[in-house]
Enzyme design. Structure first.
Site, short mmCIF file in Angstrom:
data_model
loop_
_atom_site.label_atom_id
_atom_site.label_comp_id
_atom_site.label_asym_id
_atom_site.label_seq_id
_atom_site.Cartn_x
_atom_site.Cartn_y
_atom_site.Cartn_z
N MET A 12 -4.46 2.98 -0.18
CA MET A 12 -3.76 2.32 -1.29
C MET A 12 -3.90 3.15 -2.56
SD MET A 12 -3.82 -1.78 -0.84
CE MET A 12 -5.45 -2.07 -1.50
N GLY A 13 -4.29 4.41 -2.43
CA GLY A 13 -4.40 5.26 -3.60
C GLY A 13 -5.69 5.04 -4.37
N LEU A 18 -7.76 7.36 -5.15
CA LEU A 18 -8.60 7.99 -4.15
C LEU A 18 -9.94 8.46 -4.71
CD1 LEU A 18 -5.91 10.08 -2.24
CD2 LEU A 18 -6.64 7.72 -1.86
N HIS A 44 -12.19 8.38 0.61
CA HIS A 44 -10.87 8.65 1.18
C HIS A 44 -10.74 10.10 1.63
CE1 HIS A 44 -9.83 5.24 -1.68
NE2 HIS A 44 -9.33 4.79 -0.55
N GLN A 75 -11.75 -4.99 8.85
CA GLN A 75 -10.39 -4.47 8.90
C GLN A 75 -10.24 -3.46 10.03
OE1 GLN A 75 -7.93 -3.17 5.30
NE2 GLN A 75 -8.71 -1.20 6.03
N MET A 111 -18.62 3.65 -1.70
CA MET A 111 -17.51 4.08 -2.55
C MET A 111 -16.33 3.15 -2.37
SD MET A 111 -17.51 8.23 -2.43
CE MET A 111 -18.92 9.15 -3.07
N ARG A 152 -12.40 -0.27 -6.26
CA ARG A 152 -12.70 -1.41 -7.12
C ARG A 152 -14.02 -1.24 -7.87
NH1 ARG A 152 -9.84 -4.38 -2.84
NH2 ARG A 152 -8.11 -5.54 -3.80
#
Length: 296
Positions: free
Chosen positions: A45-46, A48, A52, A168, A199, A202
């Protein structure tokens, strides 16, 4: 549906090739497959961070070509959640992806992903039940929908996800298997800051004081995992975790639970591989974490 993401910078500002349509994405992936190359997908979702980028580097080890998607998915956010303020920086994300070895950025708009009249949903059960599925009931249906679309759009040989979002990961593995989607789903252990905090994009919501307190969540889970592996009774250990993180300054605690590592069924003792999972609020940030628990 929530409002559209902020306007993106001109393509000329991006250091990585970018496509925004399914046709353009498939044309590139088809060309790679035609040349005998394997393709990995890293959905994001960016906003980063190094977690990521570790996924991208792992994808580079698993396949010849790597596509990363950047898409803040509105269907997994409830109306009161942080879709509108979720951090967005496509130009910065593109530079980071290029530095990690990514070959292509797929960055569709909300309208391209969910065109007018879109009317399809996916219902998930099994590993989606309980934990975040209780506190964010819209989340996993939205995740299943967007990831299924990404799998069908990018047609990757392998896709890489982080274990920080362990539930998830289990949900994605389950629906990919149930729907016979021909992609191998790889998990990568959680990437952490030097003090142990998982990490997360949020983490940017944390004040300086909250950031200093936040690593106590991971420390409490690690100590609890050691106790559980030694045969301690789960209820007592989980209550101790709740008390410890409350004392550290966490507010509302959504859950602290021990689950089977493969099925996510609740367990009371560690007799096979298990996972200790937690979600709690530090200020405006909902932090999640999990650690493996192995029997002695």
């Amino acid at each position: 549906m929530t409002s559209l993401a902020a306007a993106r910078p001109p393509e000329s500002d991006l250091p990585l090739p970018v496509v925004r349509s399914v046709d353009d994405l498939r044309a590139q992936v088809t060309a790679w497959h035609r040349d005998g190359k394997t393709v990995a997908l890293v959905p994001t979702m960016g906003a980063l961070h190094d977690g990521h980028l570790a996924l991208v580097r792992r994808a580079c080890e698993l396949a010849d070509q790597v596509v990363a998607s950047v898409f803040v998915n509105p269907t997994q956010f409830a109306p009161h959640e942080d879709f509108d303020r979720y951090p967005r920086d496509e130009a910065g994300d593109s530079r980071k992806l290029a530095s990690a070895g990514c070959h292509l950025l797929y960055a569709p708009t909300v309208r391209a992903m969910y065109p007018e009249g879109f009317a399809t949903a996916i219902s998930v059960g099994g590993p989606a039940e309980g934990l975040c599925g209780t506190f964010r009931p819209q989340m996993f249906g939205g995740v299943a929908l967007v990831v299924t679309k990404l799998f069908l759009q990018a047609q990757p040989d392998v896709a890489v996800f982080g274990e920080k979002d362990y539930q998830q990961l289990m949900v994605i593995r389950r629906f990919a298997r149930d729907l016979d989607i021909p992609v191998r789903v790889e998990g990568l252990p959680t990437v952490r800051e030097a003090d142990g905090l998982a990490m997360s994009s949020r983490n940017a919501y944390l004040s300086a004081d909250e950031r200093a307190r936040a690593p106590e969540l991971n420390r409490a889970l690690l100590d609890a995992a050691s106790a559980l592996a030694g045969g301690a009774e789960a209820a007592t250990v989980l209550e101790a975790v709740r008390a410890r993180i409350t004392a550290a300054g966490f507010g509302s605690i959504d859950y602290v639970e021990l689950r089977d590592a493969d099925t996510l069924e609740p367990v009371s003792r560690v007799e096979r591989r298990a996972r200790l999972l937690a979600a709690a609020w530090m200020g405006k940030a909902r932090l999640i974490d999990n650690v493996p628990v192995l029997p002695a």
